[in-house]
Structures are given as structure tokens and as C-alpha cells.
Design an enzyme around this catalytic site. Structure first.
Site, PDB file in Angstrom:
ATOM      1  N   GLU A 107       0.841  -1.202   0.000  1.00  0.00           N
ATOM      2  CA  GLU A 107       0.000   0.000   0.000  1.00  0.00           C
ATOM      3  C   GLU A 107       0.875   1.250   0.000  1.00  0.00           C
ATOM      4  O   GLU A 107       1.920   1.274   0.650  1.00  0.00           O
ATOM      5  CB  GLU A 107      -0.899  -0.023   1.255  1.00  0.00           C
ATOM      6  N   ASP A 109       0.218   5.428   0.521  1.00  0.00           N
ATOM      7  CA  ASP A 109      -0.870   6.300   0.985  1.00  0.00           C
ATOM      8  C   ASP A 109      -0.587   7.788   0.934  1.00  0.00           C
ATOM      9  O   ASP A 109       0.473   8.229   1.401  1.00  0.00           O
ATOM     10  CB  ASP A 109      -1.149   6.039   2.483  1.00  0.00           C
ATOM     11  N   GLU A 111      -2.836  10.611   2.865  1.00  0.00           N
ATOM     12  CA  GLU A 111      -3.987  10.811   3.746  1.00  0.00           C
ATOM     13  C   GLU A 111      -3.996  12.265   4.209  1.00  0.00           C
ATOM     14  O   GLU A 111      -3.106  12.683   4.958  1.00  0.00           O
ATOM     15  CB  GLU A 111      -3.902   9.857   4.943  1.00  0.00           C
TER      16      GLU A 111
END
Ligand SMILES: *[C@@H]1O[C@H](CO)[C@@H](O)[C@H](O)[C@H]1NC(C)=O
Ligand SMILES: *[C@@H]1O[C@H](CO)[C@@H](O)[C@H](O)[C@H]1NC(C)=O
Length: 284
Positions: A107, A109, A111
């Protein structure tokens, strides 16, 4: 146009030169599908924009139809105003259904953490067949609620670079030679707007509903479907070409400056640093 035709089209256009194509914008439905909170996702402006709404009933999320094995992945995002406690995200993940119950996966990310005013904070993370914990956080030098900004991930077999408006803010090198892990599972693009109360503190629902806007649905990636994994490492894709194995001198300068001025947290400077071989050779 079906997905197969689209994929071929992207490959063809990227051969040899830069993938700077100012073609008509690709409508949302060509490449993406809602995966939760469907009734909180509105497709606007002939599919060139999507708005996710969050209220006490639900937020929402969508993902790419296909998984990719390498590429340049960009999304234009406008974060909701006065949205303390709410997370606006754009990420790649190897788990298409959002990872519930899956611990070891890949993953990458972005955010964006909801705030009622500056400083606005971006959290980033890297998972490599594990549970991540490679966080770096930045205070943003702009207000992400006022306008769209481009959040981009370059992923090839040598490095991962996160960019905001073409400025590199995070580099994660392939350091497998010193025992570090590196993401290599096929990944889907995801975006979502969710209740981050547990992480970010309570949401003031009375100032809602909150809206996040997304655009830029073109994907420059190696579609994993039908492909042998190693095809996605092919130098025929611009993002895998030698010049994308490291930042150029100009990018390196900007990157150092962003790190100095805006990085608030670095896992390689935390008590967990010893768990990560890449931290022992001067950070990722
Ligand atoms: C938001 O999340 C918190 C913490 O998990 C929970 O207590 C609360 O009920 C949630 N609020 C809504 C409206 O979903
Ligand atoms: C890359 O392109 C060359 C020339 O078009 C072709 O011969 C070769 O098979 C391609 N390689 C891959 C891995 O697709």
C-alpha cells in the site's frame, strides 16, 4: 471504449516519449467504480469530477477497475473545509476490497487530515507485504481546501516517489539489497472520505455535510490483467525508464528543501527505526 482498448491506447501513447497527453479527460466510469457509500458519491460534469459526501450516515470510496504493476498515478483533489476528524485519501493498495482483515499487503498512501484551519497535515505511508508503519507526515505549504491540487505516485522497480503538484515530497527507494522490503504486488487505485475520529479526534457533524472533490481520472499504468508480472518492469514504459530511477538534480534540491521545512514526522527518526533496514542507510 472498453478497458482493453484504453490500456493499449495508454501504452501506445507512452512509448518512447513523455506521457504528457492533453487529450480529452477520461470519464470516471471508464477506469473507476464506487465500492462503498455509493449513494454518497456523485459523478459531476460528464464524469470529469466526482464528489464524495460524508455525513453521520456514511462517507464513501471508489477504486480503479483494474490492478496495475507499475506506473504514474495522479489524482486532483480538493479537501473539505472545516473537516476536523475526517480523512480524505488517495492510495494504491493490493487489496481491492479495502483490506478488511488483511494485514500483510502492499500500500502507498496519501492521507489528508481534516482540519478547521492551517496547518493542514498530510500523512503518508508505505506497506510492503507487511503492516506498514513507515509513516512520514508533512505540514502543507498551501490550503488544500481552497483548490484542486495534484497528488501523484510514481512506482517503478527502483523507486517510489510521492509528488504534490509535481514537487517530490517523499522518496522510497528499492533497498532490497540491504534487506529492506519493497512493494511489488499489483495494486488498485483507491480514494475515500471517512470518519477518522479514532485517529484524528471527534468530527463536528453540525458543520457538515462535508464534500471532497476528485478529478483527473486518466491512469498511466501497466495494467496487470493478462500480464506476466515482469512485463510491468519493461523499460518501454516511460515511468520505468532510466531517468525515472532517481530524482534529477533539480528535483533533489526541491525534495531536500521540502523535507527540511515541512516534514513533521519520520518513521526513520522514531523508536521503530531499528525495524527498518532502509533507515540504517540514512533513511529511505
Ligand atoms: C465516527 O467514529 C467514531 C469512532 O469510531 C464513532 O464513535 C462515531 O459513532 C462515528 N460517527 C459516525 C457519525 O459515524
Ligand atoms: C519493448 O519494445 C520493443 C520495441 O518495440 C519490443 O521489441 C520489446 O518486445 C518490448 N519489450 C517488452 C517487455 O514489452
Amino acid at each position: 471504449m472498453g478497458p482493453l482498448y484504453l490500456s493499449l491506447c495508454v501504452i501506445f501513447m507512452c512509448l518512447g516519449g513523455d506521457c504528457i497527453i492533453k487529450a480529452a479527460e477520461i470519464p470516471f466510469n471508464e477506469n473507476y467504480i464506487p465500492i462503498w457509500g455509493d449513494d454518497h458519491i456523485s459523478i459531476l460534469d460528464r464524469g470529469t469530477q466526482v464528489q464524495i459526501r460524508i455525513d453521520p450516515l456514511s462517507g464513501g470510496g471508489f477504486r480503479s477497475r483494474h490492478a496495475y504493476g507499475s506506473g504514474y498515478f495522479r489524482m486532483s483533489i480538493k479537501v473539505p473545509k472545516n473537516s476536523k476528524g475526517i480523512a480524505t485519501t488517495f492510495y494504491l493498495t493490493s487489496v481491492p476490497d479495502n483490506g478488511r482483515g488483511v494485514t500483510n499487503h502492499d500500500e502507498l498512501d496519501f492521507e489528508l487530515l481534516g482540519q478547521n484551519g492551517p496547518p493542514y497535515i498530510l500523512n503518508t505511508n508505505v506497506f510492503a507485504q507487511d503492516t506498514g508503519n513507515r509513516e512520514q507526515q508533512f505540514n502543507l505549504w498551501f490550503d488544500p481546501t481552497l483548490a484542486f491540487h495534484d497528488y501523484e505516485i510514481l512506482w517503478n522497480q527502483k523507486q517510489i516517489v510521492l509528488f504534490i503538484d509535481k514537487v517530490p515530497i517523499r522518496v522510497f527507494k528499492n533497498n532490497e539489497k540491504v534487506g529492506a522490503r519493497y512493494p511489488k504486488l499489483p495494486m488498485y487505485l483507491h480514494a475515500s472520505l471517512w470518519n477518522g475520529t479514532q485517529w484524528l479526534g471527534p468530527v463536528d457533524w453540525k458543520s457538515g455535510p462535508f464534500f471532497a472533490n476528485y478529478g483527473g481520472f486518466k491512469i498511466h499504468g501497466c495494467p496487470y490483467k493478462n500480464y506476466h508480472p515482469t512485463k510491468c518492469d519493461s523499460p518501454n514504459y516511460t515511468w520505468n525508464a532510466h531517468k525515472n530511477w532517481q530524482l534529477d538534480a533539480e528535483q533533489q534540491k526541491v525534495y531536500e528543501s521540502i523535507k527540511n521545512k515541512h516534514m513533521m514526522y519520520d518513521y526513520c527518526k522514531s523508536k521503530f527505526a531499528n525495524n527498518f533496514p532502509e533507515c540504517r542507510i540514512g533513511g529511505s
